[in-house]
Motif scaffolding. Structure first.
Motif, PDB file in Angstrom:
ATOM      1  N   VAL A  76     -27.667  27.549 -30.883  1.00 44.52           N
ATOM      2  CA  VAL A  76     -26.324  27.129 -30.487  1.00 44.52           C
ATOM      3  C   VAL A  76     -25.789  26.281 -31.626  1.00 44.52           C
ATOM      4  N   ILE A  78     -22.310  24.150 -33.249  1.00 41.43           N
ATOM      5  CA  ILE A  78     -20.969  23.576 -33.070  1.00 41.43           C
ATOM      6  C   ILE A  78     -20.274  23.637 -34.422  1.00 41.43           C
ATOM      7  N   ARG A  85     -13.185  22.255 -31.843  1.00 36.33           N
ATOM      8  CA  ARG A  85     -14.619  22.375 -32.132  1.00 36.33           C
ATOM      9  C   ARG A  85     -15.125  23.505 -31.261  1.00 36.33           C
ATOM     10  N   VAL A  87     -18.147  25.855 -29.717  1.00 34.64           N
ATOM     11  CA  VAL A  87     -19.567  25.957 -29.412  1.00 34.64           C
ATOM     12  C   VAL A  87     -19.887  27.448 -29.397  1.00 34.64           C
TER      13      VAL A  87
END
Length: 133
Positions: A76, A78, A85, A87
């Motif tokens: 994962v 960011i 932002r 994800v």
């Protein structure tokens, strides 16, 4: 002095002082040395942290601010863009948008100190950076 019947006077023949093969060898060795020097400087800049990790080349508005490994090939991430932002879920086959976060508040640049840091202080901060082994 005149040569006698048994003596022959030799005149120097015009020969090149340096052969073509040796010039080519010198030029190619200097070129190889310059290329090795450039590669060594790039490696040193990366090793010392002058190249920012997570910075995508050519796109200054796109940076990876965090990453978490979930498996061998899954993670994962960011990603900071201009106005949000993101994800993202990243696998070997695809990238999936998971969530959108609000942008980070702009950070104020630190006030410049009156005295510039000397070499010893800069070297100590480079050595004691977090995340370095």
């Amino acid at each position: 002095m005149r040569p006698t019947a048994g003596q022959v006077q030799h005149q120097p023949v015009g020969q090149p002082a340096i052969s073509t093969g040796s010039v080519l060898t010198q030029v190619s060795s200097v070129l190889a040395g310059i290329i090795l020097l450039i590669l060594a400087c790039a490696w040193l800049a990366k090793r010392l942290g002058f190249v920012q990790k997570g910075q995508v080349r050519g796109l200054n508005d796109l940076t990876i601010s965090a990453s978490c490994k979930l498996g061998q090939r899954e993670r994962v991430v960011i990603v900071d863009v201009e106005d949000a932002r993101l994800v993202l879920g990243v696998t070997a086959q695809q990238i999936t948008h998971l969530h959108t976060l609000p942008p980070k508040p702009p950070q104020e640049p630190p006030a410049p100190s009156a005295m510039t840091a000397d070499f010893r202080q800069v070297l100590q901060t480079l050595i004691k950076r977090p995340g370095k082994p």
